[in-house]
Scaffold this active site. Structure first.
Site, mmCIF file in Angstrom:
data_model
loop_
_atom_site.group_PDB
_atom_site.id
_atom_site.type_symbol
_atom_site.label_atom_id
_atom_site.label_comp_id
_atom_site.label_asym_id
_atom_site.label_seq_id
_atom_site.Cartn_x
_atom_site.Cartn_y
_atom_site.Cartn_z
ATOM 1 N N LYS A 265 0.857 -1.188 0.000
ATOM 2 C CA LYS A 265 0.000 0.000 0.000
ATOM 3 C C LYS A 265 0.890 1.233 0.000
ATOM 4 O O LYS A 265 1.438 1.630 1.022
ATOM 5 C CB LYS A 265 -0.920 0.064 1.215
ATOM 6 C CG LYS A 265 -1.944 1.218 1.090
ATOM 7 C CD LYS A 265 -2.500 1.678 2.410
ATOM 8 C CE LYS A 265 -1.705 2.791 3.051
ATOM 9 N NZ LYS A 265 -1.741 4.070 2.288
ATOM 10 N N GLY B 267 -4.739 5.101 5.109
ATOM 11 C CA GLY B 267 -4.257 4.329 6.241
ATOM 12 C C GLY B 267 -5.353 3.712 7.083
ATOM 13 O O GLY B 267 -5.299 2.510 7.399
ATOM 14 N N GLU C 253 9.848 1.940 10.647
ATOM 15 C CA GLU C 253 10.760 3.096 10.572
ATOM 16 C C GLU C 253 9.886 4.316 10.764
ATOM 17 O O GLU C 253 9.063 4.641 9.912
ATOM 18 C CB GLU C 253 11.490 3.108 9.215
ATOM 19 C CG GLU C 253 12.674 4.057 9.197
ATOM 20 C CD GLU C 253 12.305 5.413 8.653
ATOM 21 O OE1 GLU C 253 12.140 6.346 9.473
ATOM 22 O OE2 GLU C 253 12.182 5.556 7.435
ATOM 23 N N CYS D 191 12.891 11.984 7.435
ATOM 24 C CA CYS D 191 12.795 11.513 8.809
ATOM 25 C C CYS D 191 14.095 11.649 9.595
ATOM 26 O O CYS D 191 14.059 11.802 10.815
ATOM 27 C CB CYS D 191 12.309 10.072 8.834
ATOM 28 S SG CYS D 191 13.269 8.970 7.793
ATOM 29 N N GLU E 26 8.569 16.292 15.737
ATOM 30 C CA GLU E 26 9.020 16.226 14.355
ATOM 31 C C GLU E 26 8.192 17.198 13.516
ATOM 32 O O GLU E 26 6.960 17.127 13.507
ATOM 33 C CB GLU E 26 8.874 14.802 13.824
ATOM 34 C CG GLU E 26 9.443 14.617 12.429
ATOM 35 C CD GLU E 26 9.398 13.175 11.964
ATOM 36 O OE1 GLU E 26 10.399 12.688 11.414
ATOM 37 O OE2 GLU E 26 8.347 12.527 12.155
#
Length: 474
Positions: free
Chosen positions: A169, A202, A244, A278, A378
């Site tokens: 996906k 999602g 991750e 990231c 983040e």
């Protein structure tokens, strides 16, 4: 452009229930393509195909899998310009960056899978038995929009190399490059059912994959919050989960470093992919006594950034991927001003010369303290925090004062000095003095940056089970 079918069991098929989504070009804010959004029954079809294909594919020889991977590499190379341009359109990466990094690094993963597979020992003697490594089974792969093909490659390549079958996906925000990749896989002759692609969001398709009892492993790249959700859904079937997740990497510039050079390089590194990266070194730690010199170097670096049409080869920074991401980053910038950080460069709003597109002014804040929101969360945009320290112990303490642990960066004229500091940083990777990317070395995080590793032999072994056969050594 309409790409309304899914790739399941070796063919492009209609979704079970029609539902479409527009893909927006972030440089123009206009819909330029449409895809279908899948549902749980589409995932069921893809998983069933992958399960049917698994026994035969798991039994293929190393030589057969190498032939398939090499054909994928050839097809990837032939279509690399098209793949790069598609990523520019779907997520805004400047065309030069999309060609030299986004598409090329994705290709590297298949080349690396070939290299590892050529040398890998799936069986070895131990004690009075044999240790055998076997493909884990059907793998659900959920990938993000910021490196749309790189993350597809980092997961699909080792999965296919080890003999696993796949349900992919890609992000619904930037899905088109993955669909082109599916065409490459098909043209390479990968057997029906070995590779399957279902588009969707999602909460629907991603969660169906994570919870599906027919999937043996889920590999997810995305936010930490979404990763927690994936892990909880996967727990009921005790499937392997590799993740991750987010990062908040520190860049420690030691007192013996070339300050100007390190700051300029650090600013540009934090702006890679418009900051949508990231492992970006978004917390720059400098000796307090060098504050003013660091600010001056940071302004110099920001002045070299070239915003504009991402299809222009001279552009070095494109827009953020979406309006939602633009607003999120603007909120972070306003919060930093409200909390008392010093605005060194950039600031809120669009760049003055651009009246459309999700462009953010490349921004640097100084005098950021560990408790400020921009130092804790983040951001995923071109916003750098410069933080002061008085001793190296304090610098290491600040670097480790984060729930994340994806990467760290250390700058020093003395390699031994940099290495000693690197050993103290709690992260899955540390880059010393601008070290280059190495596709053979493992990538992954400590703490809330995830678990498991990607790239090279470490990423390869994520897709293998370990079996002990006793009494077989003789």
């Amino acid at each position: 452009m309409e790409r309304l079918k899914f790739y399941i069991d070796g063919a492009w098929v209609e979704p079970t229930t029609p539902a479409t989504l527009g893909v927006v070009n972030p440089a123009t804010e206009e819909v330029f393509a449409r895809i279908s959004l899948g549902s749980a029954p589409d995932v069921d079809r893809a998983v069933a195909a992958a399960r049917r294909a698994f026994p035969a594919y798991a039994a293929t020889s190393v030589e057969e899998r190498l032939r398939l991977l090499r054909r994928i590499v050839e097809g990837f190379r032939a279509r690399l310009p098209e793949l790069a341009r598609t990523m520019t359109l779907e997520m805004g990466a400047p065309i030069t960056f999309a060609t030299e990094r986004q598409a090329t690094v994705a290709l590297f993963h298949f080349e690396e899978a070939v290299r590892v597979l050529e040398r890998y020992r799936f069986e070895e003697r131990m004690g009075n038995g044999i240790i055998r490594r076997e493909p884990i089974g059907v793998c659900g792969l959920i990938t993000p929009w910021n490196w749309p093909l790189n993350q597809v490659g980092s997961k699909v390549a080792p999965a296919l190399a080890t003999g696993c079958t796949v349900v992919l996906k890609p992000s619904e925000v930037a899905p088109l490059s993955a669909m082109l990749f599916a065409e490459i896989v098909h043209e390479a002759g990968v057997p029906a059912g070995v590779f399957n692609l279902v588009n969707g969001d999602g909460p629907t398709v991603g969660e169906a994959i994570a919870a599906h009892p027919g999937i043996d492993m889920v590999s997810f790249t995305g936010s930490t919050a979404a990763g927690v959700r994936v892990a909880k859904l996967a727990a009921d079937t005790v499937k392997r989960v590799a993740q991750e997740l987010g990062g908040k990497s520190a860049n420690i510039i030691l007192p013996d470093a070339d300050l100007r050079g390190a700051v300029i390089e650090g600013v540009h590194a934090s702006y890679t992919n418009a900051g949508q990266n990231c492992q970006s070194p978004t917390r720059m730690l400098i000796p307090r006594a060098q504050r003013e010199a660091a600010f001056e170097a940071a302004r110099e670096a920001v002045g070299a950034v070239r915003l504009g049409d991402p299809l222009d080869p001279a552009c070095t920074m494109g827009p953020l991927v979406s309006g939602a991401q633009f607003e999120k980053v603007q909120d972070f910038i306003r919060s930093a001003i409200d909390e008392g950080a010093t605005l060194v460069a950039g600031g809120p709003g669009r760049p003055a010369e651009l009246n459309h597109g999700y462009y953010v002014r490349p921004t640097v804040f100084g005098d950021v303290t560990p408790g400020m929101r921009i130092a804790r969360e983040e951001i995923f945009g071109p916003v750098l925090s410069i933080m002061n320290y008085d001793s190296e112990d304090e610098a290491v303490e600040i670097a480790n004062d984060t729930p994340f642990g994806l990467a760290g960066f250390v700058q020093s004229r003395d390699p031994a000095h940099a290495r000693a500091i690197s050993n103290r940083i709690r992260s899955g990777r540390v880059y010393i003095n601008g070290a280059a990317f190495d596709r053979s070395l493992p990538f992954g995080g400590y703490k809330q940056s995830g678990n498991g590793r990607e790239f090279g032999v470490f990423g390869f072994e994520e897709y293998l089970e370990v079996k002990a056969i006793l009494g077989a050594a003789g």
